[in-house]
Write a protein that holds these residues in place. Structure first.
Motif, PDB file in Angstrom:
ATOM      1  N   THR A 159     -28.297 -13.498  -5.396  1.00  0.00           N
ATOM      2  CA  THR A 159     -28.013 -12.705  -6.593  1.00  0.00           C
ATOM      3  C   THR A 159     -26.724 -11.890  -6.473  1.00  0.00           C
ATOM      4  N   SER A 160     -26.035 -12.015  -5.355  1.00  0.00           N
ATOM      5  CA  SER A 160     -24.762 -11.292  -5.217  1.00  0.00           C
ATOM      6  C   SER A 160     -23.687 -12.000  -6.056  1.00  0.00           C
ATOM      7  N   ASP A 161     -22.529 -11.375  -6.140  1.00  0.00           N
ATOM      8  CA  ASP A 161     -21.466 -11.949  -6.960  1.00  0.00           C
ATOM      9  C   ASP A 161     -20.802 -13.120  -6.225  1.00  0.00           C
ATOM     10  N   ARG A 162     -20.665 -14.221  -6.871  1.00  0.00           N
ATOM     11  CA  ARG A 162     -20.068 -15.452  -6.337  1.00  0.00           C
ATOM     12  C   ARG A 162     -20.529 -15.707  -4.884  1.00  0.00           C
ATOM     13  N   PRO A 163     -21.809 -15.944  -4.711  1.00  0.00           N
ATOM     14  CA  PRO A 163     -22.322 -16.095  -3.330  1.00  0.00           C
ATOM     15  C   PRO A 163     -21.828 -17.374  -2.658  1.00  0.00           C
TER      16      PRO A 163
ATOM     17  N   GLU B 217     -29.324 -20.976  -8.805  1.00  0.00           N
ATOM     18  CA  GLU B 217     -29.017 -19.532  -8.834  1.00  0.00           C
ATOM     19  C   GLU B 217     -27.568 -19.280  -8.434  1.00  0.00           C
TER      20      GLU B 217
ATOM     21  N   ARG C 169     -14.478 -13.052   0.657  1.00  0.00           N
ATOM     22  CA  ARG C 169     -15.925 -12.941   0.479  1.00  0.00           C
ATOM     23  C   ARG C 169     -16.650 -13.523   1.688  1.00  0.00           C
TER      24      ARG C 169
ATOM     25  N   LYS D  86     -25.077 -20.387 -11.058  1.00  0.00           N
ATOM     26  CA  LYS D  86     -25.057 -19.451 -12.200  1.00  0.00           C
ATOM     27  C   LYS D  86     -24.051 -18.338 -11.969  1.00  0.00           C
ATOM     28  N   ARG D  87     -23.906 -17.978 -10.686  1.00  0.00           N
ATOM     29  CA  ARG D  87     -23.007 -16.852 -10.337  1.00  0.00           C
ATOM     30  C   ARG D  87     -21.674 -17.343  -9.791  1.00  0.00           C
ATOM     31  N   ASP D  88     -21.370 -18.594 -10.103  1.00  0.00           N
ATOM     32  CA  ASP D  88     -20.081 -19.163  -9.739  1.00  0.00           C
ATOM     33  C   ASP D  88     -19.868 -19.238  -8.217  1.00  0.00           C
ATOM     34  N   GLY D  89     -20.954 -19.383  -7.499  1.00  0.00           N
ATOM     35  CA  GLY D  89     -20.848 -19.520  -6.045  1.00  0.00           C
ATOM     36  C   GLY D  89     -21.111 -20.943  -5.619  1.00  0.00           C
TER      37      GLY D  89
END
Lengths: 387, 132
Positions: B33-37, B63, B5, B66-69
């Motif tokens: 807002t991307s996946d696992r930023p 934020e 990534r 929330k997306r596991d980043g």
């Protein structure tokens, strides 16, 4: 013997020891010597030492901008105070020297603040007389100080010294070595060190206030909320306000009319007069004043425009009252609107907990506070009183 | 353990007041807002940071979490670290000396503290099976 003194502030000297490296001996334009330390300006402590040695006539030549805050406050009725432009301060000092000599001074002490030095005045004058010097400089263990005594009859020596901004003497003489406390006051760190050294009784500066507990001094009219922790040594100046949940610790000093808002920690820091420090902050190893923070740890200064973090309390009581009134007027409608239209978010407990965890009582978590509270019976009331 | 990534490094402006913070947040929002930023904010140029700026950083990290980043800070100027310490938010972020180190930290499996221990090596799985 008629001895008088000229104190020069707000200007840098020319001797190598006087040139500041990373600052200009000032905080936000106000010379460190005119800033208060534990209740009074440094200049007053110097003047008191001179007075105690029998020197009643003290002329203060201030080269700093007199419109800046706290400059006027540093004046005293027993000073001959003159505000002079920075470019003309040495010329003004020459004229002042001449005036003092004409008025009958036999010896004149000339010092630039600059450094705070606890020089033993009587032995210094005696040394000057014994050595039969025209001019005698004070030497500290870490270098020379801008602290001289001149014979009143030696005007040429005085002119030479003052025209060279205290960097050269016409006739080189043996300096007087002082063993007293010396602080160069070049940076915010030095200002902090002076406060800490005063707490530790390394200087003769006493905190101006009542010692309410060992090592905790509080000035007149200071308001300290109930659950504030004051850890010695610390100083809360006159009319300062420390709000609930705050912690003042490790040699912190809050000067007069400062405000520390709720839940803020002030550790090893100084708040200069009329400073406001916002709620829930953590101030460490810093000097705060005039919307500015100087960090001792990072040797950096930062100007803060956000009034919720650091701001300035109005200087007069009328403006302060007006400010409180405006805040109250703005606060009440906001709260009323929030009460009418604001919705409370009530989060439910996660029921998955009791299903997954064996031996874990999920219902206990889900139980509301009112359910948990012991029922109010006559016996409980007898035990705990009417709390 | 390597990750494919991308790590996005973003330099923050010199003054981070309410207006600039909003603008910066709008800039980075697609990455948040991307996946696992995986984001690194470079704060080397920051000279002024106010409560709005700190709030924006917190919003970004929320934020991202929330997306596991993860969001890491790098090259903090003295002024920036002073404000973060003042507002007690320095402890919420991983802070690195420069952006390269911060970006590299995403690819390391071990926590940063373990990597810094001299002579420490990632334990290799032993050939002998564990006794039951």
């Amino acid at each position: 013997m008629d001895v008088r003194a000229i104190v020069i502030t707000g200007v840098l000297g020319e001797s190598p020891s006087s040139v500041a490296t990373d600052s200009v001996e000032a905080f936000s334009g106000v010379p460190h010597a005119l800033l208060p330390v534990l209740g009074r300006p440094v200049l007053h402590y110097v003047a008191d030492r001179l007075k105690n040695a029998g020197i009643d006539s003290i002329s203060v030549l201030n080269a700093a901008d007199s419109s800046l805050p706290l400059i006027e406050e540093a004046g005293r009725s027993d000073f001959r105070w003159k505000n002079v432009p920075a470019g003309q301060v040495w010329r003004a000092a020459e004229e002042e020297f001449d005036d003092l000599v004409q008025a009958g001074a036999e010896m004149v002490i000339v010092l630039r603040l600059g450094a705070y030095a606890e020089v033993e005045i009587d032995p210094f004058l005696q040394y000057h007389l014994d050595q039969r010097n025209h001019t005698t400089q004070v030497l500290a263990t870490d270098g020379p100080l801008d602290f001289f005594v001149l014979c009143g009859s030696r005007r040429n020596d005085a002119r030479f010294l003052l025209r060279n901004k205290l960097s050269k003497m016409r006739v080189q003489t043996q300096p007087y070595l002082t063993t007293g406390y010396v602080n160069r006051l070049q940076s915010a760190g030095d200002l902090r060190r002076l406060a800490v050294d005063s707490f530790l009784r390394k200087t003769s500066i006493p905190p101006q206030g009542q010692q309410i507990r060992p090592g905790v001094w509080v000035g007149e009219g200071a308001k300290i909320d109930r659950n504030v922790r004051l850890v010695a040594p610390c100083y809360v100046g006159p009319h300062a306000r420390v709000r609930a949940g705050s912690l003042i610790t490790r040699g912190s000093s809050l000067e007069h009319h400062t405000v520390v808002d709720r839940g803020t920690v002030v550790e090893a820091s100084t708040l200069l007069p009329l400073s406001y420090l916002g709620a829930g902050l953590d101030l460490t190893h810093s000097v705060v004043g005039f919307k500015r923070i100087a960090s001792v740890k990072y040797s950096a200064q930062l100007e803060i425009e956000d009034t919720s973090l650091v701001s300035v309390v109005p200087g007069t009581s009328v403006l302060r009252t007006l400010n409180h009134a405006v805040n109250l007027v703005a606060f009440l409608p906001r709260q009323m609107l929030a009460g009418v239209f604001g919705s409370r978010k009530i989060r439910k407990s996660q029921p998955a907990l009791d299903a997954l965890t064996t031996g874990f009582d999920g219902n206990a978590v889900a139980r509301t506070m009112t359910q948990d509270r012991q029922q109010l019976t006559a016996s409980v009331m007898r035990e705990y009183g009417n709390q | 353990m390597e990750t494919s990534r991308p790590v996005v490094v973003k330099r923050m402006p010199e003054r981070v007041n309410q207006r600039e913070a909003r603008k910066f947040f709008a800039d980075v929002q697609p990455f948040l807002t991307s996946d696992r930023p995986q984001l690194v904010f470079d704060l080397s140029q920051v000279r002024q940071l106010d409560a709005a700026g700190v709030e924006m950083l917190l919003r970004c990290v929320t934020e991202v979490m929330k997306r596991d980043g993860d969001l890491k800070l790098a090259s903090l100027s003295r002024q920036a670290i002073m404000v973060l310490e003042l507002t007690r938010t320095d402890r919420l972020f991983e802070i690195y000396e420069n952006s390269t180190e911060a970006a590299r930290s995403f690819s390391g499996f071990l926590p940063n503290a373990m990597q810094s221990i001299a002579g420490y090596r990632e334990p290799t799985p032993s050939a002998a099976p564990l006794a039951a």
